[in-house]
Structure formats: structure tokens, C-alpha cells
Design an enzyme around this catalytic site. Structure first.
Site, PDB file in Angstrom:
ATOM      1  N   HIS A  47       0.820  -1.221   0.000  1.00 51.19           N
ATOM      2  CA  HIS A  47       0.000   0.000   0.000  1.00 51.19           C
ATOM      3  C   HIS A  47       0.853   1.271   0.000  1.00 51.19           C
ATOM      4  O   HIS A  47       0.334   2.358  -0.199  1.00 51.19           O
ATOM      5  CB  HIS A  47      -1.003  -0.013   1.163  1.00 51.19           C
ATOM      6  CG  HIS A  47      -0.463   0.427   2.483  1.00 51.19           C
ATOM      7  ND1 HIS A  47      -0.029  -0.440   3.448  1.00 51.19           N
ATOM      8  CD2 HIS A  47      -0.295   1.663   2.997  1.00 51.19           C
ATOM      9  CE1 HIS A  47       0.378   0.249   4.512  1.00 51.19           C
ATOM     10  NE2 HIS A  47       0.227   1.524   4.264  1.00 51.19           N
ATOM     11  N   ASP A  96      -0.439  -7.406   1.698  1.00 48.77           N
ATOM     12  CA  ASP A  96       0.177  -6.074   1.702  1.00 48.77           C
ATOM     13  C   ASP A  96       1.698  -6.207   1.765  1.00 48.77           C
ATOM     14  O   ASP A  96       2.321  -6.000   2.808  1.00 48.77           O
ATOM     15  CB  ASP A  96      -0.358  -5.281   2.903  1.00 48.77           C
ATOM     16  CG  ASP A  96       0.002  -3.812   2.829  1.00 48.77           C
ATOM     17  OD1 ASP A  96       0.473  -3.366   1.769  1.00 48.77           O
ATOM     18  OD2 ASP A  96      -0.190  -3.115   3.854  1.00 48.77           O
ATOM     19  N   GLY A 186       3.191   6.315   8.718  1.00 50.65           N
ATOM     20  CA  GLY A 186       4.559   6.507   8.235  1.00 50.65           C
ATOM     21  C   GLY A 186       5.487   5.334   8.520  1.00 50.65           C
ATOM     22  O   GLY A 186       6.568   5.254   7.964  1.00 50.65           O
ATOM     23  N   SER A 188       4.573   2.134   8.086  1.00 50.42           N
ATOM     24  CA  SER A 188       4.222   1.024   7.201  1.00 50.42           C
ATOM     25  C   SER A 188       5.407   0.552   6.386  1.00 50.42           C
ATOM     26  O   SER A 188       6.225   1.360   5.946  1.00 50.42           O
ATOM     27  CB  SER A 188       3.138   1.458   6.216  1.00 50.42           C
ATOM     28  OG  SER A 188       1.927   1.581   6.876  1.00 50.42           O
TER      29      SER A 188
END
Ligand code: 4AZ
Length: 240
Positions: A47, A96, A186, A188
Site C-alpha cells: 500500500h 500487503d 509513516g 508502514s
């Protein structure tokens, strides 16, 4: 990150920062975290790249303790190409995960040092239960940080504890029982590692959550043991 404590990159030398160049501002901006898994390979979250960024605009920074400060220990790379998981679901964040190949002319990219060192991948599919205390790290503050979380049993990693959002078997829940340490905006793409036989092993990639640091709500991570074949397949098919 929510909670956690300030750390030094030598404590988590696999932590990467992924920046994106914005032509409008003529500079790079922080986009996401990442994790070094081999000299030329960095894992992150799918993502982080949904708007189809060109690989040329990406930059990977390794070896820095302070996000905006140059350091003699840093190693900076352009990205040759990156892959978003083919089954990434933009609604639920299922799958993801993304893999970035660093650019090099000499056959090696990151060089091991006290500040730069890859994390190990888990040995095989499904082998993710032998650690209950995980360590995640984050970069989006001025200084790299570290937090400790417990891996939640699968039975408790359900929509009920995440405001009804879909939770798939490709996700892993982990949280601090006090609700103190948690990943946040932030972070991720950054790592959740466990010490397994004294090897720091990558179990999760920071993915999403229902807010940050809320009591009895876990952070959600991509379950890395489900992607070992995907990762190794890409690496084999794209030799450095
Ligand atoms: C985010 O927005 C994010 N508390 C990442 C992790 C968590 C929440 C939000 C988990 O990137």
C-alpha cells in the site's frame, strides 16, 4: 510510532527508509519504512506504492539513525524495479507486501556493517508461532525507534477487535498489552522481528491498524511466513 523508545540503527540495522522524489518540491519525502533482506533486496508494504510511482523516483536509505541527517554510515540506493504482490487488495490490505530491487553496477548493493545488515527470513511457510515477543521498528520520527509487542494468537486476531475490518490469514496481530507501543502512520513497510535461535527473523511487515496505541487493539502486520516462496521466486527470477 506510538510509544516505543529511541534507538540506534545498530540495534536494527535492517531498517530502511523509503523516500519518493517529488518534482514539484525538487526533493525527496519520506514515504514508508522497509526492511533489508539481502544485499540488493528490500521488503516493504504494497500500500506504500498504490499510486504507481515510477521506480526511478524511489530512494532507499540504510544505516541512518536520524531520518534527515546524513551519516558516514549511511548507504543510499536507487531502485531498479519493484513488485507489488499480484493479489494485493487495496480495500482489505490482504497481501500487503512489496519487494524492491536496489540498483547496482557491481553485483552487490548494501555492504554489511554495524549499521547495515539484513534480517533473516523465516525458514518456511507457517512457522510463525515460536516467538511471542516481537520487536518492531520505525523511522518516521526524527530518530529511529523501537517498540516491543506480543504476537496475538490467531483466534484473537479477528474483526471484533479491529472495528469490524476484514482480517485475513495473511495478517498477523501484535500489540503491547498496555496499549503503549504500536506502529503508526509513516511506519508502514517496516519490520516486526523476532529472535529465533539468536537470528533476528522477519515475521511481519507493518501494514495497518484501527488507530494507533489504543488499548486492546493490535497493530496488523503482513504475515511474512506466507510469502517466502513469493519472495524467493522474485529473487531467483531477477538475478542481480
Ligand atoms: C499507517 O497509517 C498505520 N497501529 C500503520 C500501522 C498502524 C496504524 C496505521 C498500526 O501507516
Amino acid at each position: 510510532m506510538f510509544g516505543g523508545r529511541e534507538s540506534d540503527i545498530t540495534e536494527q540495522p535492517w531498517q530502511a527508509a523509503i523516500n519518493v522524489y517529488q518534482a514539484r518540491h525538487r526533493k525527496h519525502f519520506h514515504r514508508c519504512g522497509g526492511v533489508l533482506i539481502d544485499s540488493c533486496w528490500v521488503l516493504s508494504a504494497a500500500h506504500c506504492f498504490e499510486d504507481n510511482d515510477k521506480a526511478e523516483k524511489l530512494e532507499v536509505i540504510l544505516g541512518r539513525t536520524f531520518r534527515k541527517q546524513n551519516s558516514t554510515s549511511e548507504q543510499i540506493f536507487k531502485v531498479e524495479k519493484y513488485w507489488i504482490h499480484e493479489k494485493f487488495d487495496n480495500e482489505t490490505f490482504d497481501n500487503d507486501i512489496a519487494l524492491l530491487k536496489l540498483k547496482t553496477d557491481i553485483g552487490i548493493c548494501a555492504v554489511n556493517s554495524p549499521e547495515v545488515l539484513p534480517a533473516c527470513l523465516p525458514e518456511r511457510y507457517g512457522k510463525d508461532s515460536e516467538c511471542n515477543r516481537g520487536q518492531f521498528s520505525a523511522e518516521y520520527s526524527e530518530r529511529v525507534k523501537r517498540g516491543y509487542v506480543r504476537l496475538w494468537p490467531k483466534e484473537r486476531c479477528v474483526p471484533d477487535v479491529l472495528s469490524g475490518r476484514t482480517v485475513t490469514s495473511n495478517m498477523l496481530c501484535a500489540g503491547d498489552t498496555r496499549g503503549l507501543d504500536d506502529a503508526c502512520k509513516g511506519d508502514s513497510g517496516g519490520p516486526l522481528v523476532c529472535r529465533n535461535n539468536n537470528k533476528m527473523t522477519l515475521m511481519g511487515v507493518i501494514s495497518w491498524g484501527d488507530g494507533c496505541g489504543q488499548k486492546d487493539k493490535p497493530g496488523v502486520y503482513t504475515r511474512v511466513t506466507h510469502y517466502i516462496n513469493w519472495i524467493n521466486g522474485k529473487i531467483k527470477a531477477n538475478p542481480v
